[in-house]
Design a protein around this motif. Structure first.
Motif, PDB file in Angstrom:
ATOM      1  N   THR A 192      47.545 133.726  -5.841  1.00  0.00           N
ATOM      2  CA  THR A 192      48.025 134.816  -6.689  1.00  0.00           C
ATOM      3  C   THR A 192      48.260 134.292  -8.109  1.00  0.00           C
ATOM      4  N   GLY A 193      48.438 135.207  -9.031  1.00  0.00           N
ATOM      5  CA  GLY A 193      48.538 134.817 -10.436  1.00  0.00           C
ATOM      6  C   GLY A 193      49.946 134.554 -10.914  1.00  0.00           C
ATOM      7  N   TRP A 194      50.759 133.849 -10.109  1.00  0.00           N
ATOM      8  CA  TRP A 194      52.113 133.528 -10.569  1.00  0.00           C
ATOM      9  C   TRP A 194      52.047 132.692 -11.841  1.00  0.00           C
ATOM     10  N   HIS A 195      53.058 132.863 -12.690  1.00  0.00           N
ATOM     11  CA  HIS A 195      53.064 132.228 -14.005  1.00  0.00           C
ATOM     12  C   HIS A 195      54.045 131.047 -14.004  1.00  0.00           C
ATOM     13  N   PRO A 196      53.588 129.812 -14.280  1.00  0.00           N
ATOM     14  CA  PRO A 196      54.459 128.628 -14.185  1.00  0.00           C
ATOM     15  C   PRO A 196      55.739 128.738 -15.012  1.00  0.00           C
ATOM     16  N   HIS A 197      55.605 129.137 -16.271  1.00  0.00           N
ATOM     17  CA  HIS A 197      56.784 129.216 -17.132  1.00  0.00           C
ATOM     18  C   HIS A 197      57.723 130.314 -16.651  1.00  0.00           C
ATOM     19  N   HIS A 198      57.144 131.440 -16.233  1.00  0.00           N
ATOM     20  CA  HIS A 198      57.960 132.562 -15.771  1.00  0.00           C
ATOM     21  C   HIS A 198      58.700 132.216 -14.485  1.00  0.00           C
ATOM     22  N   ILE A 199      58.009 131.603 -13.522  1.00  0.00           N
ATOM     23  CA  ILE A 199      58.662 131.305 -12.252  1.00  0.00           C
ATOM     24  C   ILE A 199      59.723 130.221 -12.432  1.00  0.00           C
ATOM     25  N   ALA A 200      59.485 129.274 -13.328  1.00  0.00           N
ATOM     26  CA  ALA A 200      60.500 128.255 -13.617  1.00  0.00           C
ATOM     27  C   ALA A 200      61.735 128.900 -14.247  1.00  0.00           C
ATOM     28  N   GLU A 201      61.506 129.865 -15.124  1.00  0.00           N
ATOM     29  CA  GLU A 201      62.631 130.580 -15.738  1.00  0.00           C
ATOM     30  C   GLU A 201      63.409 131.381 -14.699  1.00  0.00           C
ATOM     31  N   ARG A 202      62.692 132.021 -13.782  1.00  0.00           N
ATOM     32  CA  ARG A 202      63.345 132.823 -12.749  1.00  0.00           C
ATOM     33  C   ARG A 202      64.252 131.949 -11.871  1.00  0.00           C
ATOM     34  N   TYR A 203      63.754 130.789 -11.477  1.00  0.00           N
ATOM     35  CA  TYR A 203      64.567 129.884 -10.665  1.00  0.00           C
ATOM     36  C   TYR A 203      65.750 129.350 -11.468  1.00  0.00           C
ATOM     37  N   GLY A 204      65.518 129.069 -12.730  1.00  0.00           N
ATOM     38  CA  GLY A 204      66.611 128.595 -13.574  1.00  0.00           C
ATOM     39  C   GLY A 204      67.699 129.641 -13.731  1.00  0.00           C
ATOM     40  N   LEU A 205      67.316 130.887 -13.900  1.00  0.00           N
ATOM     41  CA  LEU A 205      68.299 131.957 -14.049  1.00  0.00           C
ATOM     42  C   LEU A 205      69.106 132.148 -12.770  1.00  0.00           C
ATOM     43  N   PHE A 206      68.440 132.037 -11.617  1.00  0.00           N
ATOM     44  CA  PHE A 206      69.189 132.189 -10.374  1.00  0.00           C
ATOM     45  C   PHE A 206      70.134 131.005 -10.160  1.00  0.00           C
ATOM     46  N   THR A 207      69.728 129.828 -10.612  1.00  0.00           N
ATOM     47  CA  THR A 207      70.631 128.675 -10.567  1.00  0.00           C
ATOM     48  C   THR A 207      71.884 128.955 -11.383  1.00  0.00           C
ATOM     49  N   LEU A 208      71.709 129.547 -12.565  1.00  0.00           N
ATOM     50  CA  LEU A 208      72.861 129.897 -13.396  1.00  0.00           C
ATOM     51  C   LEU A 208      73.769 130.910 -12.698  1.00  0.00           C
ATOM     52  N   ILE A 209      73.154 131.890 -12.037  1.00  0.00           N
ATOM     53  CA  ILE A 209      73.939 132.900 -11.336  1.00  0.00           C
ATOM     54  C   ILE A 209      74.764 132.263 -10.217  1.00  0.00           C
ATOM     55  N   VAL A 210      74.160 131.357  -9.462  1.00  0.00           N
ATOM     56  CA  VAL A 210      74.872 130.696  -8.369  1.00  0.00           C
ATOM     57  C   VAL A 210      76.001 129.826  -8.919  1.00  0.00           C
ATOM     58  N   LEU A 211      75.732 129.086  -9.995  1.00  0.00           N
ATOM     59  CA  LEU A 211      76.782 128.265 -10.600  1.00  0.00           C
ATOM     60  C   LEU A 211      77.902 129.139 -11.161  1.00  0.00           C
ATOM     61  N   GLY A 212      77.521 130.289 -11.722  1.00  0.00           N
ATOM     62  CA  GLY A 212      78.535 131.209 -12.218  1.00  0.00           C
ATOM     63  C   GLY A 212      79.422 131.725 -11.104  1.00  0.00           C
ATOM     64  N   GLU A 213      78.835 132.024  -9.955  1.00  0.00           N
ATOM     65  CA  GLU A 213      79.613 132.462  -8.803  1.00  0.00           C
ATOM     66  C   GLU A 213      80.528 131.337  -8.322  1.00  0.00           C
ATOM     67  N   THR A 214      80.073 130.097  -8.427  1.00  0.00           N
ATOM     68  CA  THR A 214      80.909 128.953  -8.065  1.00  0.00           C
ATOM     69  C   THR A 214      82.144 128.872  -8.953  1.00  0.00           C
ATOM     70  N   VAL A 215      81.950 129.042 -10.258  1.00  0.00           N
ATOM     71  CA  VAL A 215      83.081 129.025 -11.196  1.00  0.00           C
ATOM     72  C   VAL A 215      84.038 130.173 -10.888  1.00  0.00           C
ATOM     73  N   SER A 216      83.480 131.340 -10.629  1.00  0.00           N
ATOM     74  CA  SER A 216      84.309 132.511 -10.341  1.00  0.00           C
ATOM     75  C   SER A 216      85.159 132.306  -9.086  1.00  0.00           C
ATOM     76  N   ALA A 217      84.533 131.810  -8.027  1.00  0.00           N
ATOM     77  CA  ALA A 217      85.249 131.596  -6.766  1.00  0.00           C
ATOM     78  C   ALA A 217      86.365 130.568  -6.938  1.00  0.00           C
ATOM     79  N   ALA A 218      86.059 129.486  -7.653  1.00  0.00           N
ATOM     80  CA  ALA A 218      87.064 128.446  -7.853  1.00  0.00           C
ATOM     81  C   ALA A 218      88.217 128.965  -8.718  1.00  0.00           C
ATOM     82  N   THR A 219      87.903 129.757  -9.722  1.00  0.00           N
ATOM     83  CA  THR A 219      88.937 130.307 -10.598  1.00  0.00           C
ATOM     84  C   THR A 219      89.877 131.224  -9.830  1.00  0.00           C
TER      85      THR A 219
END
Length: 386
Positions: A192-219
């Motif tokens: 399929t025509g997945w886009h390297p830069h786009h998919i890397a960005e998507r994974y990076g954004l979800f990493t940020l979301i998970v880390l944000g949830e970690t900060v929220s839970a700890a707070t």
């Protein structure tokens, strides 16, 4: 006139995540938070086996749902009204899945989770069928294989409803392996025509979301302890160490541009599948910090060392996994390559610091970032001198 769903090119310039994709990701925060909360309850009550196994299964379901959508969207995002409506239907499925997480975790009842998956999978299959309708040849066969594979796997997940709860881990192992094999089988003739830069960005954004949830839970955990008039001097080192761990996790993940490594399906799929451990361990760090707060307040049925392990083990796993699938591809020389593995061992050793373990692990993570920056700067200076 309806828009044809045609594959987007891998060489497409300025390919970035859309607002709809970001909205889709944010809706997963609910499911991630539910999984983390159930893990905290199980560990705090002294049931580590049940807690860890349940967390691994539930988080796999969450991660797989996100993965299915993200890779399809990278290849076939038409962003027309029909595509948007079908994606919103998938979001409904995500919210249903999140609602079923507590019951699946505590009682092994996956009925609500399965219904959420049915909603998401029907929408996803309709997207693949639309792609098959609007394409020809090998591309059409790939889309049909995806539609068939996803449908068959969804039928297979019904075993969770028919077998005893004790068999759920084995169902997950078998069905998980089948799910992860679908892309390789579907794309054997034409990727399929997945886009390297786009998919890397998507994974990076979800990493940020998970880390944000970690900060929220700890707070929230620290705030709750303070509201009950617990000693700030005891909570402050946990909060400081946890924050250093999250900051370091962010820095380490985004230190290298990974999209340059994603040149083939094999490289991309191994990298993408490895993020199950990256996302899962990042979210578990937040749960571990909550456990450390609970133990310091005397509300957890486990020892100080066990509470420390709830933070240090996922933190070490995060460091090792990020190095293995992500960072090592951009590292040069043994010194740079050894930074994260050595740091993971040092973080694990912090478990024996007891009540000071979270702060010690945070300091190790901060030193790891500093060492990485120094080595990179020295390498840049050496290259410039050459």
């Amino acid at each position: 006139m309806p828009v044809l769903m045609r594959a987007r090119g891998r060489a497409e310039s300025h390919r970035a995540s859309t607002p709809l994709e970001l909205f889709f990701d944010l809706c997963f925060v609910v499911a991630v938070a539910q999984a983390g909360r159930q893990l905290v309850h199980a560990l705090a009550e002294g049931h580590p086996g049940h807690g860890v196994v349940g967390y691994l299964m539930v988080f796999f379901a969450i991660w797989l749902a996100w993965l299915n959508f993200s890779w399809f969207a990278s290849a076939y995002d038409t962003d027309d009204p029909l595509y948007r409506v079908v994606t919103l239907v998938q979001i409904v499925g995500v919210l249903v899945l999140a609602a079923g997480v507590p019951r699946a975790f505590t009682a092994g009842d996956f009925r609500i989770v399965w219904v959420g998956y049915v909603v998401m999978r029907l929408a996803l299959v309709s997207q693949w069928l639309r792609a098959a309708h609007d394409t020809r040849g090998a591309e059409r066969r790939t889309a049909l294989r995806y539609a068939s594979g996803v449908t068959l796997c969804q039928i297979g997940w019904a075993a969770l409803l028919l077998l005893p709860p004790a068999d759920a881990p084995w169902v997950f192992i078998v069905m998980g392996a089948l799910e992860l094999s679908v892309p390789a089988l579907a794309e054997r003739d034409r990727p399929t025509g997945w886009h390297p830069h786009h998919i890397a960005e998507r994974y990076g954004l979800f990493t940020l979301i998970v880390l944000g949830e970690t900060v929220s839970a700890a707070t929230v955990a620290v705030q709750s302890a303070l509201d009950e008039h617990h000693d700030l001097a005891v909570l402050l080192p946990i909060a400081a160490g946890g924050l250093l761990l999250v900051f370091a996790a962010y820095w380490i993940y985004f230190a290298v541009p990974i999209h340059l490594h994603l040149r083939s399906n094999q490289q991309a799929f191994l990298w993408g599948y490895g993020h199950y451990l990256v996302f899962g361990s990042a979210a578990a760090i937040g749960a571990g910090i909550e456990i450390a707060v609970e133990e310091s307040a005397g509300r957890a049925h486990l020892s100080a060392h066990a509470a420390a392990a709830c933070v240090t083990v996922p933190a070490a796993l995060y460091l090792v996994t990020v190095w293995l699938i992500h960072s090592r591809h951009q590292k040069r020389g043994p010194a740079q390559q050894l930074v994260l593995p050595v740091a993971a061992v040092a973080v694990l050793a912090c478990t024996f610091a007891g009540s000071a373990a979270v702060l010690a692990a945070g300091l190790v993570a901060a030193v790891t970032v500093a060492v990485g920056i120094t080595l990179t700067a020295r390498q840049g200076t050496a290259l410039a001198e050459e």
